[in-house]
Design a protein around this motif. Structure first.
Motif, PDB file in Angstrom:
ATOM      1  N   GLY A  96       0.784  -1.215   0.000  1.00 37.58           N
ATOM      2  CA  GLY A  96       0.000   0.000   0.000  1.00 37.58           C
ATOM      3  C   GLY A  96       0.823   1.277   0.000  1.00 37.58           C
ATOM      4  N   GLN A  97       2.133   1.157  -0.014  1.00 34.40           N
ATOM      5  CA  GLN A  97       2.995   2.330  -0.055  1.00 34.40           C
ATOM      6  C   GLN A  97       3.314   2.691  -1.500  1.00 34.40           C
ATOM      7  OE1 GLN A  97       4.189   4.140   2.572  1.00 34.40           O
ATOM      8  NE2 GLN A  97       3.102   2.835   4.004  1.00 34.40           N
ATOM      9  N   LYS A  98       3.461   3.966  -1.748  1.00 34.44           N
ATOM     10  CA  LYS A  98       3.941   4.399  -3.056  1.00 34.44           C
ATOM     11  C   LYS A  98       5.439   4.135  -3.072  1.00 34.44           C
ATOM     12  CE  LYS A  98       4.215   8.292  -6.158  1.00 34.44           C
ATOM     13  NZ  LYS A  98       4.017   9.726  -6.329  1.00 34.44           N
ATOM     14  N   LEU A  99       5.884   3.296  -4.001  1.00 31.04           N
ATOM     15  CA  LEU A  99       7.287   2.905  -4.031  1.00 31.04           C
ATOM     16  C   LEU A  99       8.129   4.007  -4.654  1.00 31.04           C
ATOM     17  CD1 LEU A  99       7.117  -0.869  -4.970  1.00 31.04           C
ATOM     18  CD2 LEU A  99       7.409   0.183  -2.745  1.00 31.04           C
ATOM     19  N   THR A 100       8.786   4.748  -3.814  1.00 29.63           N
ATOM     20  CA  THR A 100       9.719   5.761  -4.271  1.00 29.63           C
ATOM     21  C   THR A 100      11.128   5.274  -3.961  1.00 29.63           C
ATOM     22  OG1 THR A 100       9.699   6.914  -2.150  1.00 29.63           O
ATOM     23  CG2 THR A 100       8.055   7.602  -3.777  1.00 29.63           C
ATOM     24  N   VAL A 101      12.098   5.954  -4.476  1.00 30.32           N
ATOM     25  CA  VAL A 101      13.482   5.576  -4.224  1.00 30.32           C
ATOM     26  C   VAL A 101      13.774   5.629  -2.723  1.00 30.32           C
ATOM     27  CG1 VAL A 101      15.892   6.209  -4.638  1.00 30.32           C
ATOM     28  CG2 VAL A 101      14.239   6.337  -6.505  1.00 30.32           C
ATOM     29  N   GLY A 102      13.267   6.658  -2.042  1.00 34.97           N
ATOM     30  CA  GLY A 102      13.488   6.788  -0.604  1.00 34.97           C
ATOM     31  C   GLY A 102      12.901   5.637   0.189  1.00 34.97           C
ATOM     32  N   VAL A 103      11.688   5.238  -0.147  1.00 38.15           N
ATOM     33  CA  VAL A 103      11.035   4.124   0.564  1.00 38.15           C
ATOM     34  C   VAL A 103      11.818   2.837   0.345  1.00 38.15           C
ATOM     35  CG1 VAL A 103       8.965   2.675   0.605  1.00 38.15           C
ATOM     36  CG2 VAL A 103       8.743   5.155   0.529  1.00 38.15           C
ATOM     37  N   ILE A 104      12.262   2.616  -0.873  1.00 34.80           N
ATOM     38  CA  ILE A 104      13.022   1.394  -1.173  1.00 34.80           C
ATOM     39  C   ILE A 104      14.358   1.399  -0.440  1.00 34.80           C
ATOM     40  CG2 ILE A 104      14.195   0.124  -3.013  1.00 34.80           C
ATOM     41  CD1 ILE A 104      11.859   1.002  -4.853  1.00 34.80           C
ATOM     42  N   ILE A 105      15.043   2.541  -0.410  1.00 37.56           N
ATOM     43  CA  ILE A 105      16.337   2.618   0.283  1.00 37.56           C
ATOM     44  C   ILE A 105      16.162   2.393   1.780  1.00 37.56           C
ATOM     45  CG2 ILE A 105      18.189   4.205   0.957  1.00 37.56           C
ATOM     46  CD1 ILE A 105      18.027   5.363  -1.884  1.00 37.56           C
ATOM     47  N   VAL A 106      15.167   3.030   2.374  1.00 37.54           N
ATOM     48  CA  VAL A 106      14.920   2.842   3.812  1.00 37.54           C
ATOM     49  C   VAL A 106      14.583   1.390   4.107  1.00 37.54           C
ATOM     50  CG1 VAL A 106      13.304   3.408   5.678  1.00 37.54           C
ATOM     51  CG2 VAL A 106      14.274   5.226   4.280  1.00 37.54           C
ATOM     52  N   THR A 107      13.779   0.771   3.257  1.00 38.80           N
ATOM     53  CA  THR A 107      13.406  -0.633   3.462  1.00 38.80           C
ATOM     54  C   THR A 107      14.631  -1.538   3.363  1.00 38.80           C
ATOM     55  OG1 THR A 107      11.201  -0.207   2.587  1.00 38.80           O
ATOM     56  CG2 THR A 107      11.917  -2.495   2.667  1.00 38.80           C
ATOM     57  N   LEU A 108      15.468  -1.315   2.368  1.00 34.43           N
ATOM     58  CA  LEU A 108      16.670  -2.150   2.215  1.00 34.43           C
ATOM     59  C   LEU A 108      17.625  -1.975   3.397  1.00 34.43           C
ATOM     60  CD1 LEU A 108      17.386  -1.773  -1.615  1.00 34.43           C
ATOM     61  CD2 LEU A 108      16.451  -3.756  -0.402  1.00 34.43           C
ATOM     62  N   ILE A 109      17.800  -0.747   3.851  1.00 28.87           N
ATOM     63  CA  ILE A 109      18.659  -0.518   5.020  1.00 28.87           C
ATOM     64  C   ILE A 109      18.050  -1.177   6.248  1.00 28.87           C
ATOM     65  CG2 ILE A 109      19.488   1.264   6.612  1.00 28.87           C
ATOM     66  CD1 ILE A 109      19.827   3.083   4.129  1.00 28.87           C
ATOM     67  N   SER A 110      16.730  -1.086   6.379  1.00 24.37           N
ATOM     68  CA  SER A 110      16.048  -1.657   7.541  1.00 24.37           C
ATOM     69  C   SER A 110      16.043  -3.174   7.515  1.00 24.37           C
ATOM     70  CB  SER A 110      14.621  -1.127   7.613  1.00 24.37           C
ATOM     71  OG  SER A 110      14.652   0.273   7.746  1.00 24.37           O
ATOM     72  N   ILE A 111      16.222  -3.764   6.368  1.00 29.20           N
ATOM     73  CA  ILE A 111      16.372  -5.218   6.284  1.00 29.20           C
ATOM     74  C   ILE A 111      17.831  -5.592   6.527  1.00 29.20           C
ATOM     75  CG2 ILE A 111      16.282  -7.187   4.697  1.00 29.20           C
ATOM     76  CD1 ILE A 111      13.743  -5.898   3.518  1.00 29.20           C
ATOM     77  N   ALA A 112      18.752  -4.759   6.072  1.00 32.41           N
ATOM     78  CA  ALA A 112      20.175  -5.045   6.231  1.00 32.41           C
ATOM     79  C   ALA A 112      20.607  -5.010   7.698  1.00 32.41           C
ATOM     80  CB  ALA A 112      21.006  -4.055   5.416  1.00 32.41           C
ATOM     81  N   ILE A 113      20.000  -4.144   8.494  1.00 31.15           N
ATOM     82  CA  ILE A 113      20.393  -4.025   9.906  1.00 31.15           C
ATOM     83  C   ILE A 113      20.153  -5.327  10.672  1.00 31.15           C
ATOM     84  CG2 ILE A 113      19.863  -2.849  12.089  1.00 31.15           C
ATOM     85  CD1 ILE A 113      19.493  -0.277  10.408  1.00 31.15           C
TER      86      ILE A 113
END
Length: 125
Positions: free
Chosen positions: A90-107
């Protein structure tokens, strides 16, 4: 473990904003409908409370180098990864959302890898 707790909050805030933003009743609705809505918010609060208590137990275990602390933290990290994928629904996939998600998975992946090192495992036994 305390840093891991921040992984749950975007999902919690997203769910809360969707719940609050979409009021299931309008002026003139019955009190039963309003009560059901408030009841759902109460259940959400209990879930967040339980997650917080779990995180406190994991943090204390890590701090005291207890074996259960390592186990609780690894389980918490493993469980937090799917929540970030749910956050994307349900989120609009922007570059920022994708980057935050990837960082939040990497942690949590980095935390799991760190806690899996033989030297670190020995500290918790």
């Amino acid at each position: 473990a305390g840093g891991v707790s921040t992984l749950f909050w975007p999902v919690a805030f997203s769910a809360a904003s969707r719940t609050v933003g979409e009021l299931p009743f309008e002026a003139g609705e019955s009190l039963e409908d309003i009560g059901n809505y408030i009841g759902r918010l109460g259940i959400f609060g209990y879930i967040v409370l339980l997650i917080g208590l779990y995180e406190i137990a994991a943090a204390y275990g890590i701090w005291s180098l207890a074996r259960c602390g390592r186990t609780l933290t690894v389980v918490l990290c493993i469980l937090s990864i799917p929540f970030w994928f749910l956050f994307l629904i349900g989120q609009k996939l922007t570059v920022g959302v994708i980057i935050v998600t990837l960082i939040s998975i990497a942690i949590p992946v980095a935390i799991i890898l760190y806690l899996s090192k033989p030297d670190i495992k020995r500290l918790f036994q």
